[in-house]
Design a protein around this motif. Structure first.
Motif, PDB file in Angstrom:
ATOM      1  N   ARG A 167       0.857  -1.182   0.000  1.00 19.35           N
ATOM      2  CA  ARG A 167       0.000   0.000   0.000  1.00 19.35           C
ATOM      3  C   ARG A 167       0.895   1.235   0.000  1.00 19.35           C
ATOM      4  NH1 ARG A 167      -4.663  -1.790   4.340  1.00 19.35           N
ATOM      5  NH2 ARG A 167      -3.347  -3.518   4.910  1.00 19.35           N
ATOM      6  N   GLY A 168       0.455   2.225  -0.734  1.00 20.14           N
ATOM      7  CA  GLY A 168       1.192   3.473  -0.777  1.00 20.14           C
ATOM      8  C   GLY A 168       0.265   4.605  -1.148  1.00 20.14           C
ATOM      9  N   SER A 169       0.795   5.810  -1.103  1.00 19.50           N
ATOM     10  CA  SER A 169       0.000   6.988  -1.437  1.00 19.50           C
ATOM     11  C   SER A 169      -0.175   7.097  -2.943  1.00 19.50           C
ATOM     12  CB  SER A 169       0.689   8.245  -0.927  1.00 19.50           C
ATOM     13  OG  SER A 169       0.740   8.226   0.480  1.00 19.50           O
ATOM     14  N   ASP A 170      -1.300   7.649  -3.329  1.00 19.57           N
ATOM     15  CA  ASP A 170      -1.588   7.942  -4.726  1.00 19.57           C
ATOM     16  C   ASP A 170      -0.888   9.262  -5.059  1.00 19.57           C
ATOM     17  OD1 ASP A 170      -2.657   8.676  -7.184  1.00 19.57           O
ATOM     18  OD2 ASP A 170      -4.711   8.127  -6.651  1.00 19.57           O
ATOM     19  N   PRO A 171       0.003   9.279  -6.060  1.00 20.09           N
ATOM     20  CA  PRO A 171       0.708  10.522  -6.393  1.00 20.09           C
ATOM     21  C   PRO A 171      -0.245  11.666  -6.764  1.00 20.09           C
ATOM     22  CG  PRO A 171       1.595   8.681  -7.658  1.00 20.09           C
ATOM     23  CD  PRO A 171       0.415   8.172  -6.891  1.00 20.09           C
ATOM     24  N   ALA A 172      -1.415  11.340  -7.289  1.00 16.95           N
ATOM     25  CA  ALA A 172      -2.378  12.365  -7.683  1.00 16.95           C
ATOM     26  C   ALA A 172      -3.189  12.890  -6.495  1.00 16.95           C
ATOM     27  CB  ALA A 172      -3.323  11.818  -8.753  1.00 16.95           C
ATOM     28  N   ASP A 173      -3.273  12.085  -5.426  1.00 14.33           N
ATOM     29  CA  ASP A 173      -4.051  12.489  -4.256  1.00 14.33           C
ATOM     30  C   ASP A 173      -3.472  11.752  -3.047  1.00 14.33           C
ATOM     31  OD1 ASP A 173      -5.875  12.990  -2.237  1.00 14.33           O
ATOM     32  OD2 ASP A 173      -7.636  12.366  -3.385  1.00 14.33           O
ATOM     33  N   THR A 174      -2.623  12.427  -2.290  1.00 12.75           N
ATOM     34  CA  THR A 174      -1.909  11.767  -1.190  1.00 12.75           C
ATOM     35  C   THR A 174      -2.825  11.281  -0.071  1.00 12.75           C
ATOM     36  OG1 THR A 174      -1.464  13.934  -0.200  1.00 12.75           O
ATOM     37  CG2 THR A 174       0.254  12.984  -1.610  1.00 12.75           C
ATOM     38  N   ARG A 175      -4.093  11.681  -0.069  1.00 16.78           N
ATOM     39  CA  ARG A 175      -5.043  11.175   0.926  1.00 16.78           C
ATOM     40  C   ARG A 175      -5.486   9.754   0.602  1.00 16.78           C
ATOM     41  NH1 ARG A 175      -9.439  15.519   0.142  1.00 16.78           N
ATOM     42  NH2 ARG A 175      -8.634  15.151  -1.934  1.00 16.78           N
ATOM     43  N   ARG A 176      -5.389   9.387  -0.682  1.00 15.85           N
ATOM     44  CA  ARG A 176      -5.814   8.042  -1.113  1.00 15.85           C
ATOM     45  C   ARG A 176      -4.669   7.054  -0.957  1.00 15.85           C
ATOM     46  NH1 ARG A 176      -9.105   6.754  -5.968  1.00 15.85           N
ATOM     47  NH2 ARG A 176      -7.105   6.056  -6.756  1.00 15.85           N
ATOM     48  N   LYS A 177      -4.990   5.881  -0.450  1.00 14.37           N
ATOM     49  CA  LYS A 177      -4.017   4.786  -0.369  1.00 14.37           C
ATOM     50  C   LYS A 177      -4.294   3.818  -1.517  1.00 14.37           C
ATOM     51  CE  LYS A 177      -2.004   6.160   3.338  1.00 14.37           C
ATOM     52  NZ  LYS A 177      -0.769   6.883   3.163  1.00 14.37           N
ATOM     53  N   VAL A 178      -3.256   3.525  -2.276  1.00 16.71           N
ATOM     54  CA  VAL A 178      -3.386   2.656  -3.431  1.00 16.71           C
ATOM     55  C   VAL A 178      -2.681   1.338  -3.148  1.00 16.71           C
ATOM     56  CG1 VAL A 178      -2.852   2.389  -5.885  1.00 16.71           C
ATOM     57  CG2 VAL A 178      -3.545   4.616  -5.002  1.00 16.71           C
ATOM     58  N   VAL A 179      -3.323   0.249  -3.520  1.00 18.19           N
ATOM     59  CA  VAL A 179      -2.763  -1.093  -3.394  1.00 18.19           C
ATOM     60  C   VAL A 179      -2.157  -1.455  -4.743  1.00 18.19           C
ATOM     61  CG1 VAL A 179      -3.266  -3.509  -2.905  1.00 18.19           C
ATOM     62  CG2 VAL A 179      -4.566  -1.706  -1.750  1.00 18.19           C
ATOM     63  N   ARG A 180      -0.907  -1.888  -4.711  1.00 22.09           N
ATOM     64  CA  ARG A 180      -0.222  -2.287  -5.945  1.00 22.09           C
ATOM     65  C   ARG A 180       0.418  -3.658  -5.738  1.00 22.09           C
ATOM     66  NH1 ARG A 180       0.802   3.129  -5.462  1.00 22.09           N
ATOM     67  NH2 ARG A 180       0.217   4.407  -7.246  1.00 22.09           N
ATOM     68  N   LEU A 181       0.563  -4.377  -6.841  1.00 18.77           N
ATOM     69  CA  LEU A 181       1.275  -5.650  -6.789  1.00 18.77           C
ATOM     70  C   LEU A 181       2.761  -5.377  -6.602  1.00 18.77           C
ATOM     71  CD1 LEU A 181      -0.411  -7.546  -9.754  1.00 18.77           C
ATOM     72  CD2 LEU A 181      -0.823  -7.891  -7.312  1.00 18.77           C
ATOM     73  N   THR A 182       3.403  -6.203  -5.803  1.00 16.76           N
ATOM     74  CA  THR A 182       4.855  -6.147  -5.666  1.00 16.76           C
ATOM     75  C   THR A 182       5.473  -6.985  -6.783  1.00 16.76           C
ATOM     76  OG1 THR A 182       4.894  -8.115  -4.275  1.00 16.76           O
ATOM     77  CG2 THR A 182       4.693  -5.965  -3.143  1.00 16.76           C
ATOM     78  N   ASP A 183       6.787  -7.000  -6.844  1.00 13.92           N
ATOM     79  CA  ASP A 183       7.466  -7.875  -7.813  1.00 13.92           C
ATOM     80  C   ASP A 183       7.065  -9.332  -7.583  1.00 13.92           C
ATOM     81  OD1 ASP A 183       8.728  -5.695  -8.949  1.00 13.92           O
ATOM     82  OD2 ASP A 183      10.636  -6.024  -7.914  1.00 13.92           O
ATOM     83  N   ARG A 184       6.871  -9.703  -6.326  1.00 12.83           N
ATOM     84  CA  ARG A 184       6.442 -11.077  -6.011  1.00 12.83           C
ATOM     85  C   ARG A 184       5.047 -11.346  -6.570  1.00 12.83           C
ATOM     86  NH1 ARG A 184       7.414 -15.470  -3.004  1.00 12.83           N
ATOM     87  NH2 ARG A 184       5.811 -16.364  -1.652  1.00 12.83           N
ATOM     88  N   GLY A 185       4.153 -10.376  -6.475  1.00 16.06           N
ATOM     89  CA  GLY A 185       2.812 -10.522  -7.032  1.00 16.06           C
ATOM     90  C   GLY A 185       2.840 -10.645  -8.538  1.00 16.06           C
ATOM     91  N   VAL A 186       3.651  -9.828  -9.195  1.00 17.81           N
ATOM     92  CA  VAL A 186       3.776  -9.900 -10.656  1.00 17.81           C
ATOM     93  C   VAL A 186       4.384 -11.234 -11.063  1.00 17.81           C
ATOM     94  CG1 VAL A 186       4.923  -8.877 -12.669  1.00 17.81           C
ATOM     95  CG2 VAL A 186       3.873  -7.392 -10.934  1.00 17.81           C
ATOM     96  N   ASP A 187       5.401 -11.693 -10.326  1.00 17.43           N
ATOM     97  CA  ASP A 187       6.010 -12.991 -10.610  1.00 17.43           C
ATOM     98  C   ASP A 187       4.964 -14.098 -10.554  1.00 17.43           C
ATOM     99  OD1 ASP A 187       8.448 -14.853 -10.821  1.00 17.43           O
ATOM    100  OD2 ASP A 187       7.505 -15.542  -8.949  1.00 17.43           O
ATOM    101  N   CYS A 188       4.097 -14.029  -9.571  1.00 16.14           N
ATOM    102  CA  CYS A 188       3.045 -15.030  -9.430  1.00 16.14           C
ATOM    103  C   CYS A 188       2.125 -15.020 -10.644  1.00 16.14           C
ATOM    104  CB  CYS A 188       2.265 -14.773  -8.157  1.00 16.14           C
ATOM    105  SG  CYS A 188       0.971 -15.977  -7.879  1.00 16.14           S
ATOM    106  N   LEU A 189       1.742 -13.832 -11.113  1.00 13.04           N
ATOM    107  CA  LEU A 189       0.864 -13.736 -12.290  1.00 13.04           C
ATOM    108  C   LEU A 189       1.544 -14.292 -13.531  1.00 13.04           C
ATOM    109  CD1 LEU A 189      -0.927 -10.294 -11.937  1.00 13.04           C
ATOM    110  CD2 LEU A 189      -1.921 -12.570 -11.746  1.00 13.04           C
ATOM    111  N   VAL A 190       2.808 -13.989 -13.713  1.00 10.81           N
ATOM    112  CA  VAL A 190       3.543 -14.484 -14.886  1.00 10.81           C
ATOM    113  C   VAL A 190       3.627 -16.010 -14.849  1.00 10.81           C
ATOM    114  CG1 VAL A 190       5.830 -14.529 -15.983  1.00 10.81           C
ATOM    115  CG2 VAL A 190       4.837 -12.348 -15.248  1.00 10.81           C
TER     116      VAL A 190
END
Length: 160
Positions: free
Chosen positions: A87-110
């Motif tokens: 989880r991290g801040s949204d660059p467009a709106d720092t009040r919003r928390k954005v969930v993103r896949l990590t490298d491990r998550g992307v590896d799993c999808l691949v």
């Protein structure tokens, strides 16, 4: 002269479709576990797809999956502990928390995409390319629409 086999009862079709789904998903999870992802559950694939390449908020994730924001947040928390999302801040709106896949998550999808291709090849070896294509084409006609309908977990009772 032999009589043709009677048609199977109508209830068998959805059960066979579900069993085929379970067979593929269970085999995927056995293989993905051997490749370094032993903690994944079938629900997690839906979550990864819903997060997508650009990330999403817990509220949007819940709407996409058809579950509450709290249920989505609980799933994100579990996946974060396993190292698949962050989880991290949204660059467009720092009040919003954005969930993103990590490298491990992307590896799993691949890896999952490759394993699904391998499983399809194994089904071709069992059924033949033509019969499998006919089955796939028939399913597209019977179940049209977006195959990435991600609210299925809600239908099964929500994330776990």
């Amino acid at each position: 002269m032999s009589t043709p086999d009677p048609a199977p009862p109508g209830f068998e079709l959805p059960l066979r479709l579900l069993l085929a789904f379970r067979t593929i998903i269970d085999e995927l999870h056995e293989r993905i576990a051997r490749e370094g992802h032993p903690d994944l559950r079938p629900m997690h694939g839906f979550v990864f797809q819903a997060i997508g390449p650009h990330g999403t908020t817990a509220a949007d994730l819940g709407r996409t999956l058809g579950v509450s924001k709290q249920a989505a947040g609980k799933t994100v928390e579990a996946l974060e502990k396993l190292g698949y999302v962050q989880r991290g801040s949204d660059p467009a709106d720092t009040r919003r928390k954005v969930v993103r896949l990590t490298d491990r998550g992307v590896d799993c999808l691949v890896r999952s995409a490759r394993i699904f291709d391998e499983l399809r090849t194994e089904w071709v070896a069992t059924l033949g390319e033509e019969q499998l294509r006919q089955m796939e084409d028939g399913l597209r006609r019977l179940a049209p629409g977006d195959p990435f309908r991600l609210d299925t977990p809600r239908w099964f009772g929500g994330p776990s």
